[in-house]
Design a protein around this motif. Structure first.
Motif, PDB file in Angstrom:
ATOM      1  N   THR A 147       0.016  17.176  17.161  1.00 61.34           N
ATOM      2  CA  THR A 147      -0.162  17.950  15.937  1.00 61.34           C
ATOM      3  C   THR A 147      -0.338  16.979  14.764  1.00 61.34           C
ATOM      4  O   THR A 147      -0.282  15.762  14.955  1.00 61.34           O
ATOM      5  CB  THR A 147       1.063  18.848  15.693  1.00 61.34           C
ATOM      6  OG1 THR A 147       2.198  18.006  15.522  1.00 61.34           O
ATOM      7  CG2 THR A 147       1.314  19.774  16.874  1.00 61.34           C
ATOM      8  N   ILE A 148      -0.514  17.527  13.568  1.00 54.57           N
ATOM      9  CA  ILE A 148      -0.746  16.668  12.401  1.00 54.57           C
ATOM     10  C   ILE A 148       0.388  15.646  12.266  1.00 54.57           C
ATOM     11  O   ILE A 148       0.171  14.462  12.039  1.00 54.57           O
ATOM     12  CB  ILE A 148      -0.859  17.522  11.118  1.00 54.57           C
ATOM     13  CG1 ILE A 148      -2.100  18.424  11.203  1.00 54.57           C
ATOM     14  CG2 ILE A 148      -0.939  16.636   9.878  1.00 54.57           C
ATOM     15  CD1 ILE A 148      -2.188  19.457  10.088  1.00 54.57           C
ATOM     16  N   GLY A 149       1.621  16.118  12.440  1.00 52.75           N
ATOM     17  CA  GLY A 149       2.783  15.255  12.251  1.00 52.75           C
ATOM     18  C   GLY A 149       2.924  14.173  13.303  1.00 52.75           C
ATOM     19  O   GLY A 149       3.589  13.148  13.062  1.00 52.75           O
ATOM     20  N   THR A 150       2.331  14.376  14.488  1.00 51.59           N
ATOM     21  CA  THR A 150       2.369  13.337  15.516  1.00 51.59           C
ATOM     22  C   THR A 150       1.807  12.032  14.950  1.00 51.59           C
ATOM     23  O   THR A 150       2.245  10.938  15.307  1.00 51.59           O
ATOM     24  CB  THR A 150       1.547  13.768  16.746  1.00 51.59           C
ATOM     25  OG1 THR A 150       1.907  15.102  17.084  1.00 51.59           O
ATOM     26  CG2 THR A 150       1.805  12.863  17.942  1.00 51.59           C
ATOM     27  N   ASN A 151       0.851  12.178  14.038  1.00 51.25           N
ATOM     28  CA  ASN A 151       0.233  10.993  13.437  1.00 51.25           C
ATOM     29  C   ASN A 151       1.182  10.241  12.517  1.00 51.25           C
ATOM     30  O   ASN A 151       0.989   9.060  12.252  1.00 51.25           O
ATOM     31  CB  ASN A 151      -1.020  11.400  12.657  1.00 51.25           C
ATOM     32  CG  ASN A 151      -2.038  12.010  13.580  1.00 51.25           C
ATOM     33  OD1 ASN A 151      -2.550  11.331  14.456  1.00 51.25           O
ATOM     34  ND2 ASN A 151      -2.297  13.298  13.428  1.00 51.25           N
ATOM     35  N   ARG A 152       2.189  10.939  12.016  1.00 51.04           N
ATOM     36  CA  ARG A 152       3.142  10.268  11.144  1.00 51.04           C
ATOM     37  C   ARG A 152       3.977   9.298  11.978  1.00 51.04           C
ATOM     38  O   ARG A 152       4.059   8.103  11.655  1.00 51.04           O
ATOM     39  CB  ARG A 152       4.026  11.297  10.431  1.00 51.04           C
ATOM     40  CG  ARG A 152       4.928  10.688   9.416  1.00 51.04           C
ATOM     41  CD  ARG A 152       5.430  11.711   8.395  1.00 51.04           C
ATOM     42  NE  ARG A 152       6.497  11.113   7.630  1.00 51.04           N
ATOM     43  CZ  ARG A 152       7.782  11.462   7.729  1.00 51.04           C
ATOM     44  NH1 ARG A 152       8.141  12.448   8.540  1.00 51.04           N
ATOM     45  NH2 ARG A 152       8.691  10.855   7.022  1.00 51.04           N
ATOM     46  N   ALA A 153       4.559   9.790  13.068  1.00 43.05           N
ATOM     47  CA  ALA A 153       5.345   8.921  13.943  1.00 43.05           C
ATOM     48  C   ALA A 153       4.459   7.802  14.499  1.00 43.05           C
ATOM     49  O   ALA A 153       4.891   6.646  14.610  1.00 43.05           O
ATOM     50  CB  ALA A 153       5.953   9.740  15.074  1.00 43.05           C
ATOM     51  N   TYR A 195      -0.758   8.527   6.604  1.00 36.95           N
ATOM     52  CA  TYR A 195       0.620   8.176   6.961  1.00 36.95           C
ATOM     53  C   TYR A 195       0.780   6.669   7.140  1.00 36.95           C
ATOM     54  O   TYR A 195       1.848   6.110   6.835  1.00 36.95           O
ATOM     55  CB  TYR A 195       1.074   8.943   8.208  1.00 36.95           C
ATOM     56  CG  TYR A 195       1.270  10.422   7.938  1.00 36.95           C
ATOM     57  CD1 TYR A 195       2.143  10.843   6.939  1.00 36.95           C
ATOM     58  CD2 TYR A 195       0.575  11.389   8.662  1.00 36.95           C
ATOM     59  CE1 TYR A 195       2.318  12.195   6.672  1.00 36.95           C
ATOM     60  CE2 TYR A 195       0.742  12.737   8.397  1.00 36.95           C
ATOM     61  CZ  TYR A 195       1.617  13.130   7.405  1.00 36.95           C
ATOM     62  OH  TYR A 195       1.788  14.473   7.134  1.00 36.95           O
ATOM     63  N   VAL A 201       1.045  16.566   0.554  1.00 35.76           N
ATOM     64  CA  VAL A 201       1.700  15.300   0.900  1.00 35.76           C
ATOM     65  C   VAL A 201       0.714  14.139   0.749  1.00 35.76           C
ATOM     66  O   VAL A 201       1.053  13.084   0.212  1.00 35.76           O
ATOM     67  CB  VAL A 201       2.250  15.370   2.350  1.00 35.76           C
ATOM     68  CG1 VAL A 201       2.777  14.026   2.812  1.00 35.76           C
ATOM     69  CG2 VAL A 201       3.327  16.441   2.461  1.00 35.76           C
ATOM     70  N   VAL A 254      -0.596  20.523   4.041  1.00 39.36           N
ATOM     71  CA  VAL A 254      -0.194  19.127   4.213  1.00 39.36           C
ATOM     72  C   VAL A 254      -0.932  18.226   3.217  1.00 39.36           C
ATOM     73  O   VAL A 254      -0.491  17.112   2.921  1.00 39.36           O
ATOM     74  CB  VAL A 254      -0.424  18.677   5.682  1.00 39.36           C
ATOM     75  CG1 VAL A 254      -1.906  18.517   5.997  1.00 39.36           C
ATOM     76  CG2 VAL A 254       0.317  17.373   5.967  1.00 39.36           C
ATOM     77  N   VAL A 295      12.296  14.827  12.728  1.00 36.31           N
ATOM     78  CA  VAL A 295      12.011  14.339  11.377  1.00 36.31           C
ATOM     79  C   VAL A 295      10.838  13.356  11.398  1.00 36.31           C
ATOM     80  O   VAL A 295       9.991  13.362  10.500  1.00 36.31           O
ATOM     81  CB  VAL A 295      13.277  13.693  10.773  1.00 36.31           C
ATOM     82  CG1 VAL A 295      12.983  13.129   9.393  1.00 36.31           C
ATOM     83  CG2 VAL A 295      14.399  14.725  10.696  1.00 36.31           C
ATOM     84  N   ALA A 296      10.760  12.549  12.453  1.00 36.51           N
ATOM     85  CA  ALA A 296       9.702  11.530  12.534  1.00 36.51           C
ATOM     86  C   ALA A 296       8.313  12.146  12.648  1.00 36.51           C
ATOM     87  O   ALA A 296       7.328  11.544  12.222  1.00 36.51           O
ATOM     88  CB  ALA A 296       9.966  10.601  13.726  1.00 36.51           C
ATOM     89  N   VAL A 297       8.228  13.342  13.248  1.00 40.76           N
ATOM     90  CA  VAL A 297       6.909  13.951  13.454  1.00 40.76           C
ATOM     91  C   VAL A 297       6.611  15.067  12.450  1.00 40.76           C
ATOM     92  O   VAL A 297       5.576  15.725  12.557  1.00 40.76           O
ATOM     93  CB  VAL A 297       6.731  14.503  14.890  1.00 40.76           C
ATOM     94  CG1 VAL A 297       6.850  13.382  15.904  1.00 40.76           C
ATOM     95  CG2 VAL A 297       7.730  15.620  15.183  1.00 40.76           C
ATOM     96  N   CYS A 298       7.511  15.273  11.487  1.00 37.50           N
ATOM     97  CA  CYS A 298       7.238  16.333  10.511  1.00 37.50           C
ATOM     98  C   CYS A 298       6.242  15.823   9.473  1.00 37.50           C
ATOM     99  O   CYS A 298       6.516  14.844   8.783  1.00 37.50           O
ATOM    100  CB  CYS A 298       8.521  16.789   9.820  1.00 37.50           C
ATOM    101  SG  CYS A 298       8.154  18.050   8.578  1.00 37.50           S
ATOM    102  N   PRO A 299       5.080  16.486   9.349  1.00 35.91           N
ATOM    103  CA  PRO A 299       4.068  15.983   8.420  1.00 35.91           C
ATOM    104  C   PRO A 299       4.407  16.248   6.959  1.00 35.91           C
ATOM    105  O   PRO A 299       3.804  15.636   6.074  1.00 35.91           O
ATOM    106  CB  PRO A 299       2.804  16.754   8.822  1.00 35.91           C
ATOM    107  CG  PRO A 299       3.300  18.007   9.452  1.00 35.91           C
ATOM    108  CD  PRO A 299       4.618  17.664  10.097  1.00 35.91           C
ATOM    109  N   GLY A 302       4.975  20.699  15.610  1.00 35.89           N
ATOM    110  CA  GLY A 302       5.165  19.351  16.154  1.00 35.89           C
ATOM    111  C   GLY A 302       6.607  19.055  16.531  1.00 35.89           C
ATOM    112  O   GLY A 302       6.884  18.351  17.498  1.00 35.89           O
TER     113      GLY A 302
END
Lengths: 101, 453
Positions: B364-370, B27, B71, B68, A18-22, A45
């Motif tokens: 990946t793109i979401g790695t930047n969210r964490a 993010y 978002v 994305v 969930v933390a890495v889902c964009p 991811g």
């Protein structure tokens, strides 16, 4: 084509995915999480983030796992969205060990 | 041009500048705007356009990843958010100046520099970096004049990461297969006239060391023209899954075909050969055993010259240059701890990093969210101990300041965005990007005039 959460998540629910889902495409119940295939953008991811290897590309699923595609679609539509990680379920570490992870 | 709307300061006690409007910047903005402490965010970008590598990095034939943006648009609509495009930190405003007007600054401006190919001949004409090449086909204003010569027959792509695979795939696809994507017009024209019929992707490591994703590699099996082959990984037991298995399933010999693509392993570039233009790449070739390259420390390895008319080096990126930002030894990222920038004296108060400038070009793109959530958690923990900025934000972003006059707001960007979509629709493309900053600014100005007239 989307990514799919399968049975290894049951009773673990580590939710590092969930933390890495964009796009926040994870939904959850008391046992596990599910991916909304219409929101998922196929970034992959979550696959490496999962400590128990529960998530895979639809393309890679074995025949005995393919029913999870429909389960994810149906459950995600019916359940609340999860926007940040939760504490793993009690016993998650034991189940992870039992899964040989 | 109109200036960005003033913040409704009342409910937001703190103000933070985020530099770089790519995924990490958005993010970070989201995490800051959700914080109970009350934070207003100014998101700066040196270009008039937001979304960073989602716009200028993600390949045009990967439209799903670009969803994305939905978002990011929602984040841009959150209370307390402002976009200030067309402002270059280090040029229009210094980092120190920015820090005097905000409680904290998060640098999220990526790793835009191609890691230089450190071999003789790397400066010959026809040798390009991967980020530059990707920017060229994606309409990045910095690369619109990149003189790409596709008149030769053989391209050598160095590297086995996703950038290398993107470059090899775009060079291999028939132009018709890209015509209805948002690939920029100058790139589509050049690719339609391309004479390239042989693309060699050369990695230093073996197939088990490749950093590309399964999904990227699998696309090669489904390309609409030609054949794809790969050197053997010389396995004792064939790999069953993942990237190594996908490589192992490709035919090993290069086949005759109108468009051929070949992956070759254990190939360390030693020199680029040619007079003014590249003619060949000289490699030192290591043996590959069980999918892994085995460099010979005695140096008695084979030298191989591979003819090449075009070389694209996709061998990694270096952190974007920001004057005064301390970098790690190989310059791939900033020196930091959990996102707090470190100099030789320790933590730099109020200065943070997120995204590629923090962890290097990976994920990946979401790695930047964490990644941004981690950085913002540190920032919020520090917030009460950070000194009050001596100068107000409006003193550098207000209507009568240079930044206020030059900056592009989110609604002005939306005017550019709509015009691009209209321009694209006449060619059955999702959009046709403006590649010239002056054109973008002209469109954003027209829109402002519509409201004032």
């Amino acid at each position: 084509m989307a990514y799919v959460v399968t049975d290894n998540c049951v009773d673990c629910r580590f939710t590092r995915c969930v933390a890495v889902c964009p796009v926040q495409c994870f939904h959850f119940d008391e046992a596990m999480v599910y991916i909304d295939p219409d929101t998922c953008i196929d970034c992959a991811g979550c696959v490496d983030a999962c400590p128990v290897g529960a998530i895979d590309d639809e393309f890679n699923l074995a025949d005995d796992k393919r029913h999870w595609i429909e389960i994810n679609r149906e459950r995600a539509a019916a359940l609340p969205r999860l926007t940040s990680s939760l504490e793993p379920l009690p016993g998650a570490e034991a189940r992870k060990a039992a899964l040989g992870r | 041009m109109s200036t960005a709307p003033a913040h409704k300061a009342s409910s937001r006690r703190y103000r933070v500048a985020v530099v770089g409007a790519g995924p990490a910047g958005f993010y970070a903005a989201e995490a800051l705007l959700q914080a109970p402490e009350g934070v207003a965010v100014d998101l700066f970008d040196r270009l008039p356009t937001p979304y960073g590598l989602v716009r200028y990095g993600v390949a045009p034939d990967h439209p799903k990843l670009k969803q994305v943006i939905t978002v990011f648009r929602a984040i841009a609509g959150m209370p307390g958010f402002r976009f200030l495009g067309n402002v270059t930190v280090g040029q229009d405003v210094t980092l120190d100046e920015l820090r005097r007007h905000y409680h904290a600054v998060i640098l999220a401006c990526g790793a835009q520099r191609d890691r230089p190919l450190d071999v003789p001949g790397a400066d010959l004409s026809g040798v390009h970096g991967g980020m530059a090449f990707v920017g060229w086909y994606n309409g990045h204003p910095d690369q619109r004049d990149l003189a790409l010569d596709l008149s030769g027959r053989t391209a050598v792509v160095l590297g086995l990461g996703n950038v290398a695979l993107d470059v090899a795939r775009i060079l291999s696809k028939p132009a018709e297969a890209l015509a209805n994507t948002d690939i920029t017009a100058h790139a589509l024209d050049a690719l339609a006239r391309s004479n390239l019929d042989r693309i060699i992707v050369a990695g230093r490591g073996g197939p088990a060391q490749a950093r590309c994703s399964e999904k990227e590699l699998r696309e090669f099996a489904a390309l609409p023209a030609g054949v794809t082959s790969a050197d053997s990984g010389n396995y004792q037991n064939a790999p069953e899954s993942g990237v190594p298995a996908l490589f192992a399933r490709l035919p090993t010999g290069e086949r005759q075909s109108s468009r051929r693509r070949h992956f070759t392993f254990g190939m360390r570039p030693a020199a680029i050969l040619g007079d003014e233009r590249v003619r060949a790449v000289r490699f030192i070739r290591s043996k590959v055993r069980d999918g892994v390259a085995q460099p010979d420390p005695a140096g008695e390895e084979e030298t191989v010259d591979v003819a090449a008319d075009l070389v694209v080096a996709c061998i990694g990126s270096l952190a974007t240059h920001v004057a005064g930002l301390p970098l790690v030894a190989d310059a791939s990222a900033a020196r930091h701890e959990l996102g707090r920038v470190l100099d030789e004296r320790g933590g730099v108060p109020g200065l943070y990093v997120s995204g590629w400038i923090k962890r290097g070009a990976n994920g990946t793109i979401g790695t930047n969210r964490a990644d941004s959530v981690e950085t913002v958690a540190c920032l919020l923990a520090d917030l009460r101990s950070l000194p009050e900025p001596p100068r107000p934000v409006e003193a550098i972003t207000g209507a009568n300041t240079p930044i206020g006059r030059a900056s592009v707001s989110f609604s002005q960007w939306e005017a550019i965005d709509s015009r691009e979509v209209i321009l694209g629709s006449t060619q059955l493309k999702p959009r046709e990007k403006f590649t010239c900053i002056q054109s973008m600014l002209a469109v954003s100005r027209e829109n402002a005039n519509q409201y004032t007239n």
